[in-house]
Design a protein around this motif. Structure first.
Motif, PDB file in Angstrom:
ATOM      1  N   UNK A   1      -0.876   6.200   7.068  1.00 48.44           N
ATOM      2  CA  UNK A   1      -1.621   7.077   7.989  1.00 48.44           C
ATOM      3  C   UNK A   1      -1.827   6.403   9.336  1.00 48.44           C
ATOM      4  N   UNK A   2      -1.760   7.151  10.426  1.00 46.21           N
ATOM      5  CA  UNK A   2      -1.908   6.557  11.763  1.00 46.21           C
ATOM      6  C   UNK A   2      -3.221   5.818  11.955  1.00 46.21           C
ATOM      7  N   UNK A   3      -4.280   6.253  11.259  1.00 50.19           N
ATOM      8  CA  UNK A   3      -5.573   5.609  11.425  1.00 50.19           C
ATOM      9  C   UNK A   3      -5.825   4.501  10.400  1.00 50.19           C
ATOM     10  N   UNK A   4      -4.805   4.161   9.624  1.00 50.75           N
ATOM     11  CA  UNK A   4      -4.962   3.100   8.635  1.00 50.75           C
ATOM     12  C   UNK A   4      -5.120   1.742   9.318  1.00 50.75           C
ATOM     13  N   UNK A   5      -6.039   0.893   8.826  1.00 55.27           N
ATOM     14  CA  UNK A   5      -6.149  -0.465   9.395  1.00 55.27           C
ATOM     15  C   UNK A   5      -4.844  -1.243   9.313  1.00 55.27           C
ATOM     16  N   UNK A   6      -4.021  -0.932   8.321  1.00 60.12           N
ATOM     17  CA  UNK A   6      -2.756  -1.656   8.171  1.00 60.12           C
ATOM     18  C   UNK A   6      -1.739  -1.236   9.219  1.00 60.12           C
ATOM     19  N   UNK A   7      -1.949  -0.071   9.858  1.00 60.43           N
ATOM     20  CA  UNK A   7      -1.051   0.328  10.940  1.00 60.43           C
ATOM     21  C   UNK A   7      -1.170  -0.643  12.106  1.00 60.43           C
TER      22      UNK A   7
ATOM     23  N   UNK B   1       2.199  -0.880  -1.824  1.00 58.63           N
ATOM     24  CA  UNK B   1       1.544  -2.186  -1.905  1.00 58.63           C
ATOM     25  C   UNK B   1       0.983  -2.603  -0.547  1.00 58.63           C
ATOM     26  N   UNK B   2       1.717  -2.309   0.521  1.00 60.36           N
ATOM     27  CA  UNK B   2       1.267  -2.709   1.853  1.00 60.36           C
ATOM     28  C   UNK B   2      -0.039  -2.008   2.227  1.00 60.36           C
ATOM     29  N   UNK B   3      -0.155  -0.731   1.903  1.00 58.11           N
ATOM     30  CA  UNK B   3      -1.376   0.010   2.199  1.00 58.11           C
ATOM     31  C   UNK B   3      -2.575  -0.634   1.505  1.00 58.11           C
ATOM     32  N   UNK B   4      -2.349  -1.136   0.298  1.00 50.39           N
ATOM     33  CA  UNK B   4      -3.437  -1.719  -0.489  1.00 50.39           C
ATOM     34  C   UNK B   4      -3.539  -3.233  -0.335  1.00 50.39           C
ATOM     35  N   UNK B   5      -2.817  -3.802   0.616  1.00 47.64           N
ATOM     36  CA  UNK B   5      -2.800  -5.252   0.779  1.00 47.64           C
ATOM     37  C   UNK B   5      -4.198  -5.862   0.983  1.00 47.64           C
ATOM     38  N   UNK B   6      -5.121  -5.209   1.686  1.00 49.93           N
ATOM     39  CA  UNK B   6      -6.450  -5.808   1.859  1.00 49.93           C
ATOM     40  C   UNK B   6      -7.206  -6.049   0.554  1.00 49.93           C
ATOM     41  N   UNK B   7      -6.765  -5.436  -0.544  1.00 46.88           N
ATOM     42  CA  UNK B   7      -7.419  -5.681  -1.832  1.00 46.88           C
ATOM     43  C   UNK B   7      -6.863  -6.923  -2.526  1.00 46.88           C
ATOM     44  N   UNK B   8      -5.802  -7.523  -1.971  1.00 45.63           N
ATOM     45  CA  UNK B   8      -5.206  -8.716  -2.564  1.00 45.63           C
ATOM     46  C   UNK B   8      -6.045  -9.942  -2.238  1.00 45.63           C
ATOM     47  N   UNK B   9      -6.009 -10.909  -3.113  1.00 47.74           N
ATOM     48  CA  UNK B   9      -6.730 -12.165  -2.934  1.00 47.74           C
ATOM     49  C   UNK B   9      -6.214 -12.914  -1.702  1.00 47.74           C
ATOM     50  N   UNK B  10      -7.104 -13.195  -0.746  1.00 49.21           N
ATOM     51  CA  UNK B  10      -6.771 -13.955   0.470  1.00 49.21           C
ATOM     52  C   UNK B  10      -5.506 -13.417   1.137  1.00 49.21           C
TER      53      UNK B  10
END
Length: 216
Positions: free
Chosen positions: A137-143, A107-116
């Motif tokens: 992944x090390x290059x993930x924006x969520x990292x 869920x955390x990896x896909x958090x940017x797809x959540x509303x606001x």
């Protein structure tokens, strides 16, 4: 009050939900953990049992495990629920509480797809659990988000008595004994009359059998 929140469809609720919730409550010294069944959009209802059945199974689990409480704020809505809206309402209802939203790495990896999604950090802490087969992944924006906001359980507990402690905005990675169990697997086992005794609480098994759920 320090309150953990674990959302899910709970179709059905199983030890993959229950055991991590209990372990997180103990590790973070939370006062309560709320189980929050999600509302299901109408186009998905054909694959799920009724809202009433899902709600009742969570209620039964909370009776069996007093450390857990039912939060029905989402499941009783007639419209799709967004986590940020739910947390805004909970903060209004419980202004003195600190909320800890529990999620897996998937869920955390896909958090940017959540509303606001960025507003979540203005409303709660996030408890981040590793799930089997999911890594960041090390290059993930969520990292980068994780690097900026990560705090340890020890730091969290040390600050609990500090009146200036942040009531939101931290990400707390936790190392717990995650159960590699899925609701899909359980439904398939019920259909084929396989043993599910190690996957579900006894009250949930009894309820499924009593109401003949997940049969073809």
């Amino acid at each position: 009050m320090h309150i953990g929140i674990l959302g899910g469809t709970f179709d059905p609720i199983h030890f993959g939900h229950i055991k991590p919730a209990l372990e997180i409550k103990q590790k973070l010294l939370l006062d309560e953990v709320w189980l929050m069944p999600n509302h299901i959009p109408p186009h998905k209802q054909s694959t799920n049992i009724t809202t009433q059945h899902r709600l009742k199974m969570v209620q039964d689990v909370c009776l069996q495990y007093p450390q857990l409480q039912l939060c029905d704020i989402e499941i009783n809505r007639d419209t799709p629920s967004y986590t940020v809206v739910t947390l805004q309402q909970l903060k209004q209802a419980y202004p003195q509480a600190s909320f800890y939203f529990i999620m897996g790495m998937d869920s955390f990896i896909n958090l940017p797809s959540w509303h606001l999604w960025q507003q979540l950090f203005e409303l709660c802490h996030i408890v981040l659990c590793q799930r089997p087969g999911w890594t960041l992944p090390p290059d993930s924006p969520m990292q980068q988000v994780l690097n900026q906001r990560a705090t340890t359980i020890a730091q969290l507990i040390d600050n609990k008595n500090n009146t200036s402690q942040n009531t939101h905005g931290d990400i707390i990675p936790v190392d717990i004994c995650l159960q590699n169990i899925s609701s899909t697997e359980i439904r398939q086992k019920v259909q084929s009359n396989q043993d599910i005794s190690k996957l579900l609480a006894p009250c949930t098994i009894n309820y499924i059998q009593q109401h003949h759920l997940y049969r073809r």
